[in-house]
Design a protein around this motif. Sequence first.
Motif, PDB file in Angstrom:
ATOM      1  N   THR A 256       0.815  -1.209   0.000  1.00  0.00           N
ATOM      2  CA  THR A 256       0.000   0.000   0.000  1.00  0.00           C
ATOM      3  C   THR A 256       0.852   1.264   0.000  1.00  0.00           C
ATOM      4  O   THR A 256       2.058   1.229   0.274  1.00  0.00           O
ATOM      5  CB  THR A 256      -0.916   0.025   1.231  1.00  0.00           C
ATOM      6  OG1 THR A 256      -0.101   0.120   2.407  1.00  0.00           O
ATOM      7  CG2 THR A 256      -1.766  -1.248   1.312  1.00  0.00           C
ATOM      8  N   ARG A 257       0.209   2.394  -0.260  1.00  0.00           N
ATOM      9  CA  ARG A 257       0.906   3.677  -0.254  1.00  0.00           C
ATOM     10  C   ARG A 257       1.467   3.982   1.128  1.00  0.00           C
ATOM     11  O   ARG A 257       2.579   4.506   1.259  1.00  0.00           O
ATOM     12  CB  ARG A 257      -0.045   4.803  -0.681  1.00  0.00           C
ATOM     13  CG  ARG A 257      -0.370   4.817  -2.164  1.00  0.00           C
ATOM     14  CD  ARG A 257      -1.210   6.037  -2.506  1.00  0.00           C
ATOM     15  NE  ARG A 257      -1.515   6.088  -3.930  1.00  0.00           N
ATOM     16  CZ  ARG A 257      -2.228   7.067  -4.508  1.00  0.00           C
ATOM     17  NH1 ARG A 257      -2.691   8.065  -3.760  1.00  0.00           N
ATOM     18  NH2 ARG A 257      -2.461   7.048  -5.804  1.00  0.00           N
ATOM     19  N   LYS A 258       0.680   3.661   2.143  1.00  0.00           N
ATOM     20  CA  LYS A 258       1.132   3.917   3.512  1.00  0.00           C
ATOM     21  C   LYS A 258       2.384   3.100   3.824  1.00  0.00           C
ATOM     22  O   LYS A 258       3.343   3.605   4.422  1.00  0.00           O
ATOM     23  CB  LYS A 258       0.017   3.572   4.508  1.00  0.00           C
ATOM     24  CG  LYS A 258       0.395   3.858   5.961  1.00  0.00           C
ATOM     25  CD  LYS A 258      -0.697   3.406   6.922  1.00  0.00           C
ATOM     26  CE  LYS A 258      -1.924   4.285   6.775  1.00  0.00           C
ATOM     27  NZ  LYS A 258      -2.950   3.944   7.795  1.00  0.00           N
ATOM     28  N   ILE A 262       6.222   4.324   4.720  1.00  0.00           N
ATOM     29  CA  ILE A 262       6.965   3.892   5.913  1.00  0.00           C
ATOM     30  C   ILE A 262       8.355   3.376   5.529  1.00  0.00           C
ATOM     31  O   ILE A 262       9.357   3.717   6.167  1.00  0.00           O
ATOM     32  CB  ILE A 262       6.166   2.821   6.677  1.00  0.00           C
ATOM     33  CG1 ILE A 262       4.936   3.457   7.331  1.00  0.00           C
ATOM     34  CG2 ILE A 262       7.035   2.139   7.742  1.00  0.00           C
ATOM     35  CD1 ILE A 262       3.985   2.460   7.951  1.00  0.00           C
ATOM     36  N   VAL A 263       8.425   2.544   4.480  1.00  0.00           N
ATOM     37  CA  VAL A 263       9.715   2.035   4.023  1.00  0.00           C
ATOM     38  C   VAL A 263      10.598   3.183   3.537  1.00  0.00           C
ATOM     39  O   VAL A 263      11.804   3.231   3.824  1.00  0.00           O
ATOM     40  CB  VAL A 263       9.515   0.989   2.901  1.00  0.00           C
ATOM     41  CG1 VAL A 263      10.853   0.618   2.279  1.00  0.00           C
ATOM     42  CG2 VAL A 263       8.837  -0.262   3.457  1.00  0.00           C
ATOM     43  N   SER A 264      10.001   4.127   2.817  1.00  0.00           N
ATOM     44  CA  SER A 264      10.757   5.294   2.348  1.00  0.00           C
ATOM     45  C   SER A 264      11.280   6.107   3.522  1.00  0.00           C
ATOM     46  O   SER A 264      12.418   6.608   3.487  1.00  0.00           O
ATOM     47  CB  SER A 264       9.868   6.173   1.459  1.00  0.00           C
ATOM     48  OG  SER A 264       9.440   5.464   0.319  1.00  0.00           O
ATOM     49  N   ILE A 293      13.653   9.072  16.396  1.00  0.00           N
ATOM     50  CA  ILE A 293      12.863  10.026  15.613  1.00  0.00           C
ATOM     51  C   ILE A 293      12.099   9.289  14.513  1.00  0.00           C
ATOM     52  O   ILE A 293      10.920   9.541  14.261  1.00  0.00           O
ATOM     53  CB  ILE A 293      13.762  11.110  14.998  1.00  0.00           C
ATOM     54  CG1 ILE A 293      14.472  11.896  16.100  1.00  0.00           C
ATOM     55  CG2 ILE A 293      12.951  12.060  14.125  1.00  0.00           C
ATOM     56  CD1 ILE A 293      15.559  12.828  15.594  1.00  0.00           C
ATOM     57  N   MET A 294      12.799   8.343  13.845  1.00  0.00           N
ATOM     58  CA  MET A 294      12.170   7.530  12.809  1.00  0.00           C
ATOM     59  C   MET A 294      10.942   6.802  13.356  1.00  0.00           C
ATOM     60  O   MET A 294       9.889   6.762  12.719  1.00  0.00           O
ATOM     61  CB  MET A 294      13.168   6.520  12.258  1.00  0.00           C
ATOM     62  CG  MET A 294      12.622   5.590  11.182  1.00  0.00           C
ATOM     63  SD  MET A 294      13.608   4.067  11.032  1.00  0.00           S
ATOM     64  CE  MET A 294      15.258   4.720  10.833  1.00  0.00           C
ATOM     65  N   LEU A 300       3.289   7.993  13.666  1.00  0.00           N
ATOM     66  CA  LEU A 300       2.323   8.984  13.193  1.00  0.00           C
ATOM     67  C   LEU A 300       1.707   8.560  11.859  1.00  0.00           C
ATOM     68  O   LEU A 300       0.492   8.705  11.646  1.00  0.00           O
ATOM     69  CB  LEU A 300       3.008  10.350  13.048  1.00  0.00           C
ATOM     70  CG  LEU A 300       3.444  11.023  14.362  1.00  0.00           C
ATOM     71  CD1 LEU A 300       4.256  12.285  14.060  1.00  0.00           C
ATOM     72  CD2 LEU A 300       2.235  11.356  15.229  1.00  0.00           C
ATOM     73  N   ILE A 301       2.543   8.040  10.972  1.00  0.00           N
ATOM     74  CA  ILE A 301       2.043   7.609   9.663  1.00  0.00           C
ATOM     75  C   ILE A 301       1.072   6.439   9.817  1.00  0.00           C
ATOM     76  O   ILE A 301       0.000   6.391   9.178  1.00  0.00           O
ATOM     77  CB  ILE A 301       3.212   7.207   8.739  1.00  0.00           C
ATOM     78  CG1 ILE A 301       4.097   8.417   8.431  1.00  0.00           C
ATOM     79  CG2 ILE A 301       2.692   6.579   7.444  1.00  0.00           C
ATOM     80  CD1 ILE A 301       5.372   8.074   7.680  1.00  0.00           C
TER      81      ILE A 301
END
Length: 470
Positions: A256-258, A262-264, A293-294, A300-301
């Motif tokens: 999925t886009r989400k 996340i991987v990006s 931080i990641m 959040l995503i």
Amino acid sequence: MKKKESSSKRRFVMPDAFIIIFSIVFLAAVATYFIPAGTYERETFDNVTQVVPDSYSTVEANPTNLLDLFRSVQLGLVESANIIFLIFTIGGIVAIINSTGSINTGINALIVKTKGRYMLLIMSVSAIFGILATMGVAANAVIAFIPIGIALARSLNLDAIVGVATVYLGYYAGMVAGVFDPTILGLGQSIAELPLFSGITLRIVIFITLLIITITYINFYAKKVKNDPSKSLMGDRLFTDNNDESAGQVKDANFTRKQKLIVSTFFVFIIFFVYGAFNYGWSINELAAIFLIMGVVVALIARITPNQFISTFMDGARSLVYGALVVGVARAVIVVLEQGNILDTIVHGALVPLESTSLFVGGQLLFAFNLLFNLLVTSGTGQAAIIMPLMVPIVDLLGLTRQTGVLILKLGDGFTNIITPTSGVLMAVLAVGGVQWTKWARFVLPLALMWVAVGAIAVGFATLTGYGPF
């Protein structure tokens, strides 16, 4: 029946990694009673502390007593605190990323595109990390990529050893050659008064040779596991609890886009760390901060609640306690040698007699010494600061070129790092990958011997051809 039962009970069982490492600590402590205490003077140039040649002198002995022996474990844990807590942080954040299913789904999508050609995938991933490493990317960064190797191996129905090896061994094949390594190679060539990155051709040949041997070796083992999982050195469980086959799996195979975001996010933060390592000298502490931080950004995503974040983080960190503590116990070896004032004596006793050997034999003995010394001082820059100021006058007396001396330093520093339990980076990698050191040692020992053989040939070639400049 009784005879069979008794024989099986007497069957040799490989000691736990903690037992092996503490045995080394104990032997180091015993050595402080027999090896004379001594030290070299040290000078600091451009924030680099170097040993002063011909400055060795004996000092008062400080043998390790029973209290010192066990205190060294505590001190080792304290001195390794940054790596230990980095392991906990990576374990927790990776567990959060895994809970989204992003890594596994992305790996599965990659496998589909390559039509499941696992050997091609292993070759590609190892080569990428090898190229990154030989360009001088900070060694600590490899720890962050181990989860990718584990996810790849799990999706290919292989085992955790393949996952760790694909990333770590590919990376270290590049680290050993250090074609454009500005840290260890740069420091070594600076001390030897050589042009930066000079002698590049031979290092490129060494890199390509090591990478080919490594990829072939990993693929040979992967093929055995693929055809018969019972041949895995991991035993009945191909992955440990923190890398369980069910971890992070999702029912929806669609990337999925989400999940792509996340991987990006993961790779953007790692690239940001590499940039900081090159430009601002970032190291382990900054890498831990980057992961935290990641993790917040990923939460959040993925809309992970704060309570879910903490719960998942703690589960991931908890699963890496064993491997994290091994790092600290391994550091105790150096604590004992340094406090017993025998580390410099070992260097002095090994290097000085080499001044009277022949050209070819001297080169091979210097290489052998660096291999063994790296079991004690696994830091490449630390080894360069200690060894190179002493090696330069020795290679000059022997008639070896200084470039050969730097090559010996690089190869001696890198080869044993893939197997020695005193290497903090290796133990951190194994902790994140969920591989016990004893199982890893069985896997990697034949490859390490192949690497040493390549190194001996390279040193011999450099000796006979007057490897230059200087």
